[in-house]
Write a protein that holds these residues in place. Structure first.
Motif, PDB file in Angstrom:
ATOM      1  N   LEU A 165      -5.172  -4.488   1.765  1.00 32.15           N
ATOM      2  CA  LEU A 165      -4.467  -3.542   1.689  1.00 32.15           C
ATOM      3  C   LEU A 165      -3.583  -3.267   0.324  1.00 32.15           C
ATOM      4  O   LEU A 165      -2.746  -4.143   0.304  1.00 32.15           O
ATOM      5  CB  LEU A 165      -3.346  -2.875   3.212  1.00 32.15           C
ATOM      6  N   TYR A 212       5.895  -4.206   2.655  1.00 33.63           N
ATOM      7  CA  TYR A 212       5.196  -3.332   1.193  1.00 33.63           C
ATOM      8  C   TYR A 212       5.878  -2.892   0.366  1.00 33.63           C
ATOM      9  O   TYR A 212       7.051  -2.473   1.013  1.00 33.63           O
ATOM     10  CB  TYR A 212       4.163  -3.084   2.519  1.00 33.63           C
ATOM     11  N   THR A 220       2.802   1.616  -0.174  1.00 29.30           N
ATOM     12  CA  THR A 220       1.693   1.734   1.679  1.00 29.30           C
ATOM     13  C   THR A 220       2.205   2.669   2.543  1.00 29.30           C
ATOM     14  O   THR A 220       3.370   2.949   2.707  1.00 29.30           O
ATOM     15  CB  THR A 220       2.185   0.510   1.914  1.00 29.30           C
TER      16      THR A 220
END
Length: 73
Positions: free
Chosen positions: A27, A46, A50
């Motif tokens: 991701l 993150y 995200t």
């Protein structure tokens, strides 16, 4: 960096643990993934690009279920 901690179920073996870690690392914006199979927990670092829903979807797509979530900024 933001961090989120999930208590999850479904990490039956090291293969699932590896699949989960690899899927999350793909991701965009994920900077850190720690999976603790013995405690059935995962911590994800993150950035702002995200979305937490993307992280949840990724975990569930691997076959794990989220029991609890704790977010930290």
């Amino acid at each position: 960096m933001n961090r989120v901690h999930y208590t999850i179920s479904g990490i039956q073996n090291s293969e699932v643990k590896t699949q989960l870690k690899n899927a999350l690392e793909k991701l965009d914006g994920i900077s850190m993934v720690n999976v603790d199979a013995a405690r059935e927990s995962i911590e994800v670092g993150y950035n702002e690009s995200t979305d937490e829903n993307s992280i949840k979807s990724c975990i569930e797509n691997v076959g794990c279920s989220i029991k609890n979530q704790t977010s930290q900024s």
